[in-house]
Structure formats: structure tokens, C-alpha cells
Design a protein around this motif. Structure first.
Motif, PDB file in Angstrom:
ATOM      1  N   ALA A 132       0.844  -1.206   0.000  1.00 34.01           N
ATOM      2  CA  ALA A 132       0.000   0.000   0.000  1.00 34.01           C
ATOM      3  C   ALA A 132       0.873   1.248   0.000  1.00 34.01           C
ATOM      4  N   PRO A 133       0.559   2.222  -0.858  1.00 32.03           N
ATOM      5  CA  PRO A 133       1.338   3.464  -0.897  1.00 32.03           C
ATOM      6  C   PRO A 133       0.999   4.368   0.280  1.00 32.03           C
ATOM      7  N   HIS A 134       1.939   5.296   0.573  1.00 39.61           N
ATOM      8  CA  HIS A 134       1.626   6.378   1.515  1.00 39.61           C
ATOM      9  C   HIS A 134       1.083   7.594   0.784  1.00 39.61           C
ATOM     10  N   TYR A 135       1.481   7.710  -0.477  1.00 38.37           N
ATOM     11  CA  TYR A 135       1.002   8.867  -1.247  1.00 38.37           C
ATOM     12  C   TYR A 135       0.944   8.520  -2.723  1.00 38.37           C
ATOM     13  N   GLU A 136       0.218   9.373  -3.440  1.00 38.77           N
ATOM     14  CA  GLU A 136       0.102   9.232  -4.890  1.00 38.77           C
ATOM     15  C   GLU A 136       0.537  10.537  -5.524  1.00 38.77           C
ATOM     16  N   ILE A 137       1.243  10.459  -6.663  1.00 34.91           N
ATOM     17  CA  ILE A 137       1.436  11.673  -7.461  1.00 34.91           C
ATOM     18  C   ILE A 137       1.017  11.380  -8.895  1.00 34.91           C
ATOM     19  N   ALA A 138       0.419  12.387  -9.541  1.00 32.97           N
ATOM     20  CA  ALA A 138      -0.034  12.235 -10.925  1.00 32.97           C
ATOM     21  C   ALA A 138       0.624  13.311 -11.770  1.00 32.97           C
ATOM     22  N   PHE A 139       0.889  12.978 -13.036  1.00 28.24           N
ATOM     23  CA  PHE A 139       1.622  13.874 -13.941  1.00 28.24           C
ATOM     24  C   PHE A 139       0.660  14.368 -15.010  1.00 28.24           C
ATOM     25  N   ASP A 140       0.434  15.667 -15.003  1.00 26.45           N
ATOM     26  CA  ASP A 140      -0.658  16.220 -15.803  1.00 26.45           C
ATOM     27  C   ASP A 140      -0.113  17.156 -16.879  1.00 26.45           C
ATOM     28  N   ASN A 141      -0.655  17.027 -18.082  1.00 25.83           N
ATOM     29  CA  ASN A 141      -0.170  17.764 -19.248  1.00 25.83           C
ATOM     30  C   ASN A 141      -0.864  19.122 -19.394  1.00 25.83           C
ATOM     31  N   LEU A 142      -1.151  19.773 -18.276  1.00 24.68           N
ATOM     32  CA  LEU A 142      -1.820  21.078 -18.304  1.00 24.68           C
ATOM     33  C   LEU A 142      -1.751  21.701 -16.916  1.00 24.68           C
ATOM     34  N   TYR A 143      -2.156  22.956 -16.838  1.00 26.25           N
ATOM     35  CA  TYR A 143      -2.161  23.681 -15.564  1.00 26.25           C
ATOM     36  C   TYR A 143      -3.365  23.224 -14.757  1.00 26.25           C
ATOM     37  N   ILE A 144      -3.134  22.607 -13.600  1.00 30.62           N
ATOM     38  CA  ILE A 144      -4.222  22.195 -12.717  1.00 30.62           C
ATOM     39  C   ILE A 144      -4.048  22.934 -11.398  1.00 30.62           C
ATOM     40  N   SER A 145      -5.094  23.643 -10.983  1.00 34.38           N
ATOM     41  CA  SER A 145      -5.022  24.353  -9.709  1.00 34.38           C
ATOM     42  C   SER A 145      -6.380  24.319  -9.041  1.00 34.38           C
ATOM     43  N   THR A 146      -6.384  24.498  -7.726  1.00 29.36           N
ATOM     44  CA  THR A 146      -7.650  24.571  -7.001  1.00 29.36           C
ATOM     45  C   THR A 146      -8.079  26.023  -6.831  1.00 29.36           C
ATOM     46  N   SER A 147      -7.359  26.934  -7.471  1.00 27.01           N
ATOM     47  CA  SER A 147      -7.631  28.364  -7.284  1.00 27.01           C
ATOM     48  C   SER A 147      -7.591  29.100  -8.615  1.00 27.01           C
ATOM     49  N   MET A 148      -8.336  30.181  -8.703  1.00 28.53           N
ATOM     50  CA  MET A 148      -8.277  31.036  -9.894  1.00 28.53           C
ATOM     51  C   MET A 148      -7.148  32.063  -9.771  1.00 28.53           C
ATOM     52  N   GLU A 149      -6.597  32.211  -8.562  1.00 24.78           N
ATOM     53  CA  GLU A 149      -5.544  33.196  -8.329  1.00 24.78           C
ATOM     54  C   GLU A 149      -4.280  32.819  -9.110  1.00 24.78           C
ATOM     55  N   ASN A 150      -3.600  33.781  -9.692  1.00 27.43           N
ATOM     56  CA  ASN A 150      -2.337  33.569 -10.420  1.00 27.43           C
ATOM     57  C   ASN A 150      -2.477  32.638 -11.622  1.00 27.43           C
ATOM     58  N   ARG A 151      -3.708  32.412 -12.096  1.00 26.76           N
ATOM     59  CA  ARG A 151      -3.891  31.463 -13.199  1.00 26.76           C
ATOM     60  C   ARG A 151      -3.348  32.089 -14.492  1.00 26.76           C
ATOM     61  N   PRO A 152      -2.464  31.380 -15.202  1.00 24.02           N
ATOM     62  CA  PRO A 152      -1.857  31.975 -16.393  1.00 24.02           C
ATOM     63  C   PRO A 152      -2.848  32.070 -17.566  1.00 24.02           C
ATOM     64  N   THR A 153      -2.557  32.962 -18.500  1.00 20.16           N
ATOM     65  CA  THR A 153      -3.396  33.086 -19.694  1.00 20.16           C
ATOM     66  C   THR A 153      -2.605  32.742 -20.946  1.00 20.16           C
ATOM     67  N   SER A 154      -1.364  32.299 -20.767  1.00 22.24           N
ATOM     68  CA  SER A 154      -0.587  31.801 -21.905  1.00 22.24           C
ATOM     69  C   SER A 154       0.493  30.882 -21.355  1.00 22.24           C
ATOM     70  N   GLY A 155       1.145  30.163 -22.275  1.00 21.67           N
ATOM     71  CA  GLY A 155       2.232  29.282 -21.857  1.00 21.67           C
ATOM     72  C   GLY A 155       1.757  27.845 -21.668  1.00 21.67           C
ATOM     73  N   GLY A 156       2.732  26.937 -21.647  1.00 23.93           N
ATOM     74  CA  GLY A 156       2.430  25.525 -21.433  1.00 23.93           C
ATOM     75  C   GLY A 156       2.867  25.122 -20.033  1.00 23.93           C
ATOM     76  N   PHE A 157       2.146  24.202 -19.433  1.00 20.87           N
ATOM     77  CA  PHE A 157       2.427  23.830 -18.039  1.00 20.87           C
ATOM     78  C   PHE A 157       2.414  22.319 -17.834  1.00 20.87           C
ATOM     79  N   LEU A 158       3.254  21.914 -16.892  1.00 20.80           N
ATOM     80  CA  LEU A 158       3.210  20.569 -16.316  1.00 20.80           C
ATOM     81  C   LEU A 158       2.651  20.746 -14.907  1.00 20.80           C
ATOM     82  N   SER A 159       1.666  19.935 -14.532  1.00 21.23           N
ATOM     83  CA  SER A 159       1.239  19.924 -13.132  1.00 21.23           C
ATOM     84  C   SER A 159       1.559  18.567 -12.548  1.00 21.23           C
ATOM     85  N   VAL A 160       1.914  18.571 -11.290  1.00 20.97           N
ATOM     86  CA  VAL A 160       2.056  17.314 -10.561  1.00 20.97           C
ATOM     87  C   VAL A 160       1.147  17.449  -9.346  1.00 20.97           C
ATOM     88  N   THR A 161       0.187  16.529  -9.246  1.00 19.06           N
ATOM     89  CA  THR A 161      -0.770  16.601  -8.143  1.00 19.06           C
ATOM     90  C   THR A 161      -0.435  15.513  -7.133  1.00 19.06           C
TER      91      THR A 161
END
Ligand code: FAD
Ligand code: NAG
Ligand code: NAG
Ligand code: NAG
Ligand code: NAG
Ligand code: NAG
Ligand code: NAG
Ligand code: NAG
Length: 614
Positions: A437-466
Motif C-alpha cells: 500500500a502506498p503512503h502517497y500518490e502523485i499524478a503527472f498532468d499535461n496542463l495547468y491544474i489548480s484549485t484556485s483562480m488566483e495567479n492562473r496563467p493566460t498563456s504558456g504551457g504547463f506541467l502539473s504534478v498533483t
């Protein structure tokens, strides 16, 4: 390797020629007495309805508060890429909000739950993970029933799902000659080495490997080679040992969302012994007498709105509560099964005094990090460029391929343990279910993923790791706020409320940072995003986690085995009533929770059939 092919098109042909048993008003029901009444046509309820109505001699009623899953008026929830927008604010969702989360800067959290045929399987993020063998073995121990061990669940693990071609995958054509038809391989993405066919059966829920390649895939795979000790490759995370990094499996087939509604319910709507009533909420369960010295709960009351008339139906055999981890305890409490003090304050007569109902809510806390990358091919382009999004949508409509046919969340996931020599084990006891059993999970995402609208970019490419804590010790609750069934309950998942959960989250975030510091990301990663840059020290990671932490939408444990239900999922101290859904887990599985719910539902169907076989 021979890929599994599905025979589902044949089922669709049968379904179309048959009598519909889908009703939109209680007056249309064909009876008021059924053998089984299932509350909620969600993930578990749809699977149960399908299995129980296989016996043509029993009559099954399923009552679902939500609407049909065939609507495409708001957002087409069949398109995998739409998964993140199928939730709060749409008519497919309950639109719940949590109480203020003390450990998340005292903010409330949106708490999505599907309100539609298929329940949350119709609105979730499609990730298909079963968790660790040890999770099921621990469930068996708590239940005092060996039937719940991973090994003994094997038939149900193989029975509910199958593995099919990806949207860009093995393309077959039905070539007919001389009166015979033969499936012939033409072209596509070779998924050999991306999953282990030995762990996949031929059940109705079709799953697949990623259906569209992304620019980060090769870098993730390369990192498993440069840092193999910490981040080893795992060919199939659904083998009972999820540890390592593997290709995501998703509930997608033919580039289209697969849910409990499409897999289990849709194909059997022609059954004349099955009635499915939608747009109707069960308001409470009704005691119908006493059996074996216990209150007998074979009655259900339901209504279409707070002000519309109440209707009733009775089950000859059982009522099965499958309303999910929020609504199942809510219905139990409204029926007088719960904490006497709390119920009497709301004027509800207590029939069974059990303080555990609705208590011990567990969920997986979630924190996203982002990095700006040197690419214009990330999925971010669809947020900035309407023409790119329109072209991707057209391609999906045309032949169910392209970026909109895949799970936008991640092509790779990692389930990892914190090494035994880490200093945190001097402070805390390990809460995971065992060595797989893992202690944690990480996922690799091909886009900007955030729980907030603050500082959200309007251009550029992003990697997110959740990052996700997979065996949290935080415990919250679901409580009634009023005796009106149409009022939402109070929900407290108590996210990140223990030092243990925060310590694991910090380790998960540091692991994510080590991952992207590896050489395969050189020249690709430009810099941390503005929003998640302040995560360089333990204190700043803690502060960031409180600011950006959220739910992974995996509530469980609110009617758990050992406390509210027995090992066979019958409700303690009453007769004629069982709970089958995510509420029953005594510990949240180390997985996204839909597959564990399907596995539980498949075995529960056999337990129920066996209980009434004579
Ligand atoms: C946004 C989101 C993303 C997720 N992503 C993933 C993922 O990627 N992978 C994964 O494995 N898991 C995911 N999950 C979790 C997973 O989908 C759920 O754990 C699982 O579907 C729960 O199944 P269930 O049968 O317990 O409840 P549900 O599927 O929610 O079913 C409950 C049903 O009961 C109905 N109901 C409720 N109250 C009543 C009532 N009083 N009367 C009649 N009907 C009622 C509901 O409308 C619903 O249809 C996600 C969840 C969410 C919210
Ligand atoms: C959802 O709930 C929020 C408040 O939490 C409310 O503002 C909004 O109108 C609701 N949306 C729908 C569609 O009911
Ligand atoms: C698919 O890939 C595997 C190895 O990864 C290889 O052995 C197999 O021949 C390939 N199949 C086809 C049809 O190319
Ligand atoms: C949705 O549409 C499909 C295809 O037409 C059909 O098979 C299925 O029964 C429908 N489901 C519902 C709930 O109407
Ligand atoms: C994307 O990047 C490539 C390589 O840097 C460049 O050639 C191309 O013009 C860019 N495309 C767009 C649409 O900006
Ligand atoms: C689907 O359509 C796109 C064009 O819109 C095309 O490039 C692709 O090859 C098609 N795929 C299949 C499997 O037909
Ligand atoms: C797959 O999708 C195509 C549309 O692109 C459709 O014509 C076909 O019937 C679908 N197949 C199944 C099995 O659903
Ligand atoms: C709980 O009830 C109170 C009083 O009726 C109300 O003000 C509050 O908004 C309710 N809370 C929720 C979460 O619905």
C-alpha cells in the motif's frame, strides 16, 4: 498479445428493440411491492440492479434522485476531456459544500457528487485504480469475513471490468467475406507493455490505456530509468501491487466515458423485472414491522421535491442503500438510525441509537503544483485558443479520437511509499494497510491544474504534478442540518487536519519536486509557476498546502463495516436493510475509489442472492 474485444455493440442492438423500464414519475411504476428496492442508481446501485435482476423471477426497483445520463444539454459528459467540468454547478451534481476546513485556512470546499444515472461514475475523472491487496485484506480483518481478501475477491475483480483498445489504439475492422465476418488488425498504438492482460477480465465496465499521447509521456518514462530506486516503472498498477509509476487506466472505451450507467444499467433497461425511477429522491426508510427481534426496514418513502406528495414502496426481501458516502448516512439518519441526541434535537424519533452513522468520514487530501514548460503542445492550448478547442471537439464528434478522447487528468500515475529510514517514522506510526500500500500518490498532468483562480496563467504551457495522501488519519463527518431531506447535510472531510497527514503531504510534494529535477526534464521545464513557487522549505510547503489543499473527491467510511454495517453489509441491529457503496469502507482504499466500489458491489450482489436462495 491479443487485446480484449468487447461484444457490447450486440447488447446495444438488443436494448434498442426492447421495452423501456425507465420512469420519470412515481405514478408510472408497475408495482408498489418489489423483491429488492435499491436506493440510488449510482456506481454501486447500477451494478447491483443489473446483477440482482439477472434472475427473471425477482422484481427490482431502483430509485434515483438525479436525471438520465443521456442529456447533452449542458455539457456532454460522455466526452472524456469534459470530465473536470461535469461537476458542481451543473444539473448532474448535488452542488454540496463542506463546512469551513480548519486546516485549509478555514475555507469551505466544493464537494462534488454525481446526481445522475451512474452517480459519480458518470461525472468523475475516469481514473481506474483498484488499490493495494493489503487494503482488501484489512477490510476482511475488520469485517471478520475472509470473502473480502484480495485473493478471494479475484472473481469479482475479473468480473466487473475488461480492458479494451485505446482511442488511438488497436484499430480493427470487421471485414466480411463469403458470409463470414472477421476482425482484422489495421493500425494504432501498441499498448503491449502498458498493462498486464492477466489482471483484466471480461466484465461490462470497459477500461483502457491513455488514448492520446502527450509531450510529457516520454519524460515520465525516462525518469523511471534515471531514478529507478525511488520511481520504478510498474507495468500494471491494478495487480494488487500499485507501487511505482505506471500508465493510467481509465473508464474510457471507443473514446467515450464508461460509467455504471453505460456499462451496467443502459444495456438492461429492457428487462421487464426491473423498474428504474429517476428524478425522485428517497426521503427516508420506513420500519415495516419487526423480524427476528429487530426492527424491519423494508419500506421506502420518496418524492420528487420538498413540496410534492410522498410515495411508498416495499421490498419483500431487502432494501439496499447505495446513495453514496454523503447521502447514505443522511438517509439512515432521516430514518431514525443514528445518534439519539443529535436526532432528538431535530425532532426525529430514534429507532436504532448508533453514534457511528455519518461519523469517521475519510477522504484523500489533494495539492497541485505547476511548472511552466517549453512546449506549446500541452492541453493548456484548449483554454487559450477557441479554434484549437473547436477542432478537437470536431475530431471527437467525427470519430471519437484526438485529445478530447483521452483522460485529461494524467497519462501516468505514481503510488509510492516513504522509505523506512525516513525520519518521519520516528514521530508517526505507519497507517498504511501493508507493504503493497502506498503512503502517497502523485499524478503527472499535461496542463495547468489548480484549485484556485488566483495567479492562473493566460498563456504558456504547463506541467502539473498533483499529490494525494493515500492513508490519511483525519476523520470528519456527515450530519443532518435539518430534518428536511431536501436540505443538504453538513459535510466535514477534515482535510489535512492531522500532523500525520500534513507530514505525508510534505513528503509527497518533495518527491514530486525530486521527480521533475531529474535530467529528462532538463530544457523542458522553464520554472515553477507563480502560484506554486513558494514551496522550497518545509514551512512554505505546509503554508502552500493549507492555501491550495482540497479534496480528491473520495469520501468513504460514513456507514462503515464494523461500526454501522456487519461484515455482510447488513445494517447492524435491523433487518431487511443493507448498505452497498463507498460508505462501507472502514479505511479509504489507497486508490481512486470507483473500482473498489464496483468490486464491493459485485460481491455484495452474490451475498444478497445467497441470503435469499432457498
Ligand atoms: C469530481 C470527482 C472526480 C472523481 N474522480 C474519480 C476518478 O477519476 N477515479 C475514481 O476511481 N474515482 C473518482 N471519484 C470517486 C468515485 O467516482 C466515487 O467514489 C464512486 O463513484 C462512488 O460510488 P457510490 O456508489 O458510493 O456513490 P455514487 O456513484 O455517488 O452513487 C450514489 C447515487 O445515489 C443517488 N442518491 C443520493 N441520495 C439519494 C436519495 N436520497 N434518493 C435517491 N437517490 C439518491 C445519487 O444521485 C447517486 O446517483 C471522483 C469523484 C468525484 C466527485
Ligand atoms: C450551488 O451552490 C452555490 C452555493 O454554495 C450557489 O451559489 C449556486 O447557485 C448553486 N448552483 C446550483 C446550480 O444550484
Ligand atoms: C507491440 O509491442 C511489443 C513489445 O512492446 C512487441 O513485442 C509486439 O510485437 C508489438 N506488436 C505489434 C503488432 O507491433
Ligand atoms: C441512453 O442512450 C443509449 C443509446 O441510445 C441507450 O442504449 C440507453 O438505454 C440510454 N439510457 C437511458 C438511461 O436512457
Ligand atoms: C510550437 O512550437 C514549435 C517549436 O518551438 C514552433 O515551431 C511552432 O510554430 C509553435 N506553434 C505554435 C502554434 O505556436
Ligand atoms: C479520425 O479523424 C481524424 C481527422 O479528424 C483523422 O486524422 C484520424 O486518422 C481518424 N482516426 C480514425 C481511427 O479513423
Ligand atoms: C464508436 O464510435 C463511433 C463514432 O466515432 C461509432 O460510430 C461507433 O458505433 C462506436 N462504437 C461503439 C462500440 O460504441
Ligand atoms: C444549516 O441550517 C442553517 C439554519 O437553517 C442555515 O442557515 C445553514 O445555511 C445551513 N447549512 C447548510 C450547509 O446548509
Amino acid at each position: 498479445m491479443i487485446p480484449t474485444l468487447s461484444l457490447l455493440p450486440l447488447f446495444f442492438l438488443l436494448a434498442k428493440s426492447a421495452v423501456a423500464s425507465l420512469f420519470t414519475h412515481p405514478s408510472q411504476l408497475r408495482s408498489t411491492t418489489y423483491d429488492y428496492v435499491v436506493v440510488g442508481a449510482g456506481t454501486a446501485g447500477s451494478a447491483l440492479a443489473s446483477r440482482l435482476s439477472e434472475d427473471r423471477h425477482v422484481r427490482v426497483l431502483v430509485i434515483e434522485a438525479g436525471r438520465s445520463d443521456n442529456g447533452t444539454d449542458v455539457v456532454n459528459i460522455r466526452i472524456p476531456f469534459n470530465a473536470p467540468i461535469a461537476t458542481p454547478g451543473t444539473p448532474f451534481d448535488w452542488n454540496y459544500t463542506t463546512v469551513n476546513q480548519g486546516s485549509l485556512n478555514n475555507q469551505p470546499e466544493a464537494y462534488p457528487r454525481g446526481k445522475v444515472l451512474g452517480g459519480t461514475s458518470t461525472t468523475n475523472y475516469l481514473v481506474y485504480t483498484r488499490g493495494a491487496s493489503n487494503d482488501y485484506d484489512r477490510l476482511a480483518t475488520v469485517a471478520g469475513d475472509d470473502g473480502w481478501t484480495w485473493d478471494n475477491l479475484h472473481p469479482y475483480i475479473m468480473k466487473h471490468s475488461s480492458f479494451v483498445a485505446s482511442a488511438d489504439g488497436w484499430i480493427f475492422a470487421l471485414i466480411s467475406y463469403g458470409g463470414h465476418a472477421k476482425l482484422t488488425f489495421i493500425a494504432g498504438h501498441n499498448t503491449s507493455g502498458q498493462f498486464d492482460p492477466a489482471w483484466h477480465g471480461n466484465g461490462p465496465l470497459r477500461t483502457s490505456a491513455p488514448g492520446f499521447p502527450t509531450v510529457i509521456d516520454s519524460r515520465v518514462m525516462a525518469t523511471t530509468q534515471t531514478l529507478p530506486d525511488e520511481f520504478p516503472f510498474n507495468v500494471d498498477m491494478n495487480s494488487g501491487n500499485p507501487l511505482g509509476i505506471g500508465w493510467t487506466q481509465s473508464t474510457i472505451a471507443n473514446g467515450t466515458r464508461q460509467s455504471a450507467a453505460t456499462a451496467y444499467l443502459g444495456p438492461i433497461l429492457f428487462r421487464s423485472n426491473l423498474d428504474v425511477l429517476i428524478n425522485t429522491q428517497v426521503t427516508r426508510l420506513i420500519q415495516t414491522g419487526r423480524a427476528g427481534g429487530k426492527p424491519d426496514f423494508r419500506g421506502v418513502e420518496f418524492a420528487q421535491s420538498a413540496t410534492s406528495p410522498r410515495h411508498r414502496a416495499t421490498a419483500r426481501r431487502e432494501v439496499i442503500l447505495s446513495a453514496g458516502a454523503v447521502a447514505t448516512p443522511q438517509v439512515l439518519l432521516l430514518s431514525g438510525i443514528g445518534d439519539r441526541g443529535a436526532l432528538s434535537r431535530l425532532g426525529i424519533r430514534t429507532i436504532i441509537d448508533n453514534p457511528h452513522v455519518g461519523n469517521h468520514l475519510q477522504d484523500h487530501p489533494f495539492v497541485p503544483l505547476q511548472w511552466e514548460v517549453n512546449s506549446n503542445e500541452t492541453f493548456d492550448q484548449f483554454s487559450y485558443n477557441p479554434d484549437a478547442a473547436a477542432a478537437a471537439l470536431d475530431q471527437w464528434k467525427y470519430n471519437h479520437t484526438g485529445p478530447f478522447s483521452t483522460n485529461p487528468i494524467a497519462n501516468h500515475l505514481a503510488f509510492l511509499r516513504i522509505p523506512e529510514n525516513n525520519l518521519i517514522w520516528e514521530q508517526f506510526e505507519d497507517t498504511s494497510s501493508g507493504p503493497h500500500a502506498p503512503h502517497y500518490e502523485i499524478a503527472f498532468d499535461n496542463l495547468y491544474i489548480s484549485t484556485s483562480m488566483e495567479n492562473r496563467p493566460t498563456s504558456g504551457g504547463f506541467l502539473s504534478v498533483t499529490t494525494i495522501v493515500t492513508s490519511p488519519t483525519s476523520r470528519g463527518y456527515v450530519k443532518l442540518n435539518s430534518s428536511n431531506p431536501f436540505d443538504p447535510p453538513l459535510i466535514d472531510p477534515a482535510l489535512l487536519s492531522t500532523d500525520y497527514d500534513m507530514a505525508i503531504m510534505v513528503e509527497a510534494i518533495r518527491a514530486a519536486q525530486r521527480f521533475v529535477d531529474a535530467s529528462p526534464w532538463d530544457g523542458f521545464i522553464i520554472s515553477p509557476s507563480v502560484d506554486s513557487a513558494q514551496t522550497t522549505t518545509i514551512d512554505s510547503i505546509v503554508e502552500y498546502s493549507r492555501r491550495r489543499g482540497a479534496t480528491s473527491d473520495h469520501p468513504t467510511g460514513t456507514a462503515q463495516v464494523g461500526k454501522v454495517v456487519n461484515g455482510d453489509l447488513t445494517v447492524k441491529d435491523v433487518s431487511g436493510l443493507r448498505v452497498v457503496d463507498a460508505s462501507i469502507f472502514p479505511y479509504v482504499p489507497t486508490a481512486h475509489t470507483q473500482a473498489p466500489v464496483y468490486i464491493v458491489a459485485e460481491r455484495a450482489a452474490d451475498l444478497i442472492k445467497a441470503a435469499h436462495r432457498n
